[in-house]
Scaffold this motif. Structure first.
Motif, PDB file in Angstrom:
ATOM      1  N   HIS A 162       0.815  -1.215   0.000  1.00 54.41           N
ATOM      2  CA  HIS A 162       0.000   0.000   0.000  1.00 54.41           C
ATOM      3  C   HIS A 162       0.851   1.268   0.000  1.00 54.41           C
ATOM      4  CE1 HIS A 162      -3.498  -2.417   0.415  1.00 54.41           C
ATOM      5  NE2 HIS A 162      -3.249  -2.783   1.654  1.00 54.41           N
ATOM      6  N   LEU A 163       2.121   1.137   0.390  1.00 49.32           N
ATOM      7  CA  LEU A 163       2.988   2.314   0.410  1.00 49.32           C
ATOM      8  C   LEU A 163       3.205   2.885  -0.990  1.00 49.32           C
ATOM      9  CD1 LEU A 163       5.868   1.630   2.943  1.00 49.32           C
ATOM     10  CD2 LEU A 163       4.098   3.360   3.072  1.00 49.32           C
ATOM     11  N   SER A 222      -1.078   5.524  -2.628  1.00 50.45           N
ATOM     12  CA  SER A 222      -1.946   6.072  -1.592  1.00 50.45           C
ATOM     13  C   SER A 222      -3.406   6.006  -2.039  1.00 50.45           C
ATOM     14  CB  SER A 222      -1.554   7.518  -1.277  1.00 50.45           C
ATOM     15  OG  SER A 222      -1.673   8.304  -2.441  1.00 50.45           O
ATOM     16  N   GLU A 223      -3.628   5.399  -3.198  1.00 48.49           N
ATOM     17  CA  GLU A 223      -4.982   5.305  -3.757  1.00 48.49           C
ATOM     18  C   GLU A 223      -5.703   4.030  -3.344  1.00 48.49           C
ATOM     19  OE1 GLU A 223      -6.332   7.908  -5.307  1.00 48.49           O
ATOM     20  OE2 GLU A 223      -4.418   8.839  -4.803  1.00 48.49           O
ATOM     21  N   VAL A 274       4.464   5.448   8.205  1.00 45.74           N
ATOM     22  CA  VAL A 274       3.843   5.873   6.944  1.00 45.74           C
ATOM     23  C   VAL A 274       2.504   5.183   6.747  1.00 45.74           C
ATOM     24  CG1 VAL A 274       4.082   5.887   4.428  1.00 45.74           C
ATOM     25  CG2 VAL A 274       6.044   6.466   5.854  1.00 45.74           C
ATOM     26  N   THR A 318      -0.027   6.674   9.119  1.00 49.61           N
ATOM     27  CA  THR A 318      -0.391   8.028   8.692  1.00 49.61           C
ATOM     28  C   THR A 318      -1.381   7.978   7.546  1.00 49.61           C
ATOM     29  OG1 THR A 318       1.763   8.871   9.411  1.00 49.61           O
ATOM     30  CG2 THR A 318       0.514  10.238   7.866  1.00 49.61           C
ATOM     31  N   GLN A 319      -1.117   7.116   6.551  1.00 50.82           N
ATOM     32  CA  GLN A 319      -2.053   6.961   5.429  1.00 50.82           C
ATOM     33  C   GLN A 319      -3.420   6.519   5.929  1.00 50.82           C
ATOM     34  OE1 GLN A 319      -0.634   4.272   2.430  1.00 50.82           O
ATOM     35  NE2 GLN A 319       0.920   5.679   1.652  1.00 50.82           N
ATOM     36  N   GLU A 358      -5.262   9.375   7.803  1.00 53.71           N
ATOM     37  CA  GLU A 358      -5.784  10.398   6.883  1.00 53.71           C
ATOM     38  C   GLU A 358      -7.071   9.931   6.223  1.00 53.71           C
ATOM     39  OE1 GLU A 358      -2.636  11.288   4.148  1.00 53.71           O
ATOM     40  OE2 GLU A 358      -1.449  12.350   5.662  1.00 53.71           O
ATOM     41  N   LYS A 359      -7.088   8.683   5.774  1.00 54.44           N
ATOM     42  CA  LYS A 359      -8.282   8.147   5.124  1.00 54.44           C
ATOM     43  C   LYS A 359      -9.457   8.051   6.100  1.00 54.44           C
ATOM     44  CE  LYS A 359      -6.126   5.591   1.350  1.00 54.44           C
ATOM     45  NZ  LYS A 359      -6.872   6.132   0.235  1.00 54.44           N
TER      46      LYS A 359
END
Length: 196
Positions: A22-23, A26-27, A139, A142-143, A146-147
């Protein structure tokens, strides 16, 4: 205990490695699923909420009329894993409580469940990831955060009452430090069982 800690570290390294795909993008799609419901929020749900945070999902309490839902958000694979873990913990908490012959009453039971979550968290904090793994984990989290913020715009935090049975909490803490979860990880071709 040392072998159990090594197994936990290995399982979480495999989970991290699985999620590193997934890194690159980010979609990736955020999925959500309800894993527990109750007429009101309780200590068991709060403890399971705290433990699920260690499985690369974002747990959230959803309050509705006459019920509270514990919902998890994350990648599809992690949602499936979290659903399994929540079901396992729901049963395991009761089994661990029944094994406590010197503890009685609802206040002690609630403290015991919260202690399990604290003990499990202490066990997870002791794990040593490499510097690169730690950065990758930050990371990923964090992703995910945010989602989740975009999906749940009105999130607020709540805390659990501080008045509790210390003897029961300590017993739960000890159980949490020894808690093992047989994790399940799937891909399109095969199911992997990760033993903690």
């Amino acid at each position: 205990p040392h072998e159990a800690e090594l197994a936990t570290l290995k399982a979480n390294q495999l989970l991290l490695k699985h999620n590193l795909s997934h890194l690159d993008s980010s979609e990736w799609t955020l999925y959500s699923k309800t894993v527990m419901t109750s007429p009101r929020r309780n200590s068991k749900m709060a403890a399971i909420y705290d433990i699920l945070k260690h499985f690369l999902v974002g747990p959230v309490f959803i309050y509705g009329q006459g019920q509270v839902q514990l919902e998890v958000s994350g990648s599809l694979e992690n949602i499936e894993l979290a659903e399994y873990v929540a079901g396992f913990l729901d049963d395991e908490f009761e089994r661990l409580w029944k094994a406590q012959k010197n503890l009685k009453g609802l206040k002690a039971k609630n403290a015991f469940f919260l202690g399990i979550a604290k003990g499990y968290e202490q066990k997870m904090v002791k794990q040593e990831f490499s510097d690169q793994e730690s950065k990758q984990l930050i990371v990923l989290r964090t992703q995910l955060d945010e989602k989740i913020r975009k999906a749940h715009r009105r999130l607020s935090s709540t805390s659990t009452g501080s008045s509790q049975d210390q003897k029961a909490f300590s017993a739960g803490q000890s159980s949490g430090q020894n808690l093992t979860v047989n994790q399940v990880m799937k891909n399109k071709n095969q199911t992997y069982y990760l033993k903690e």
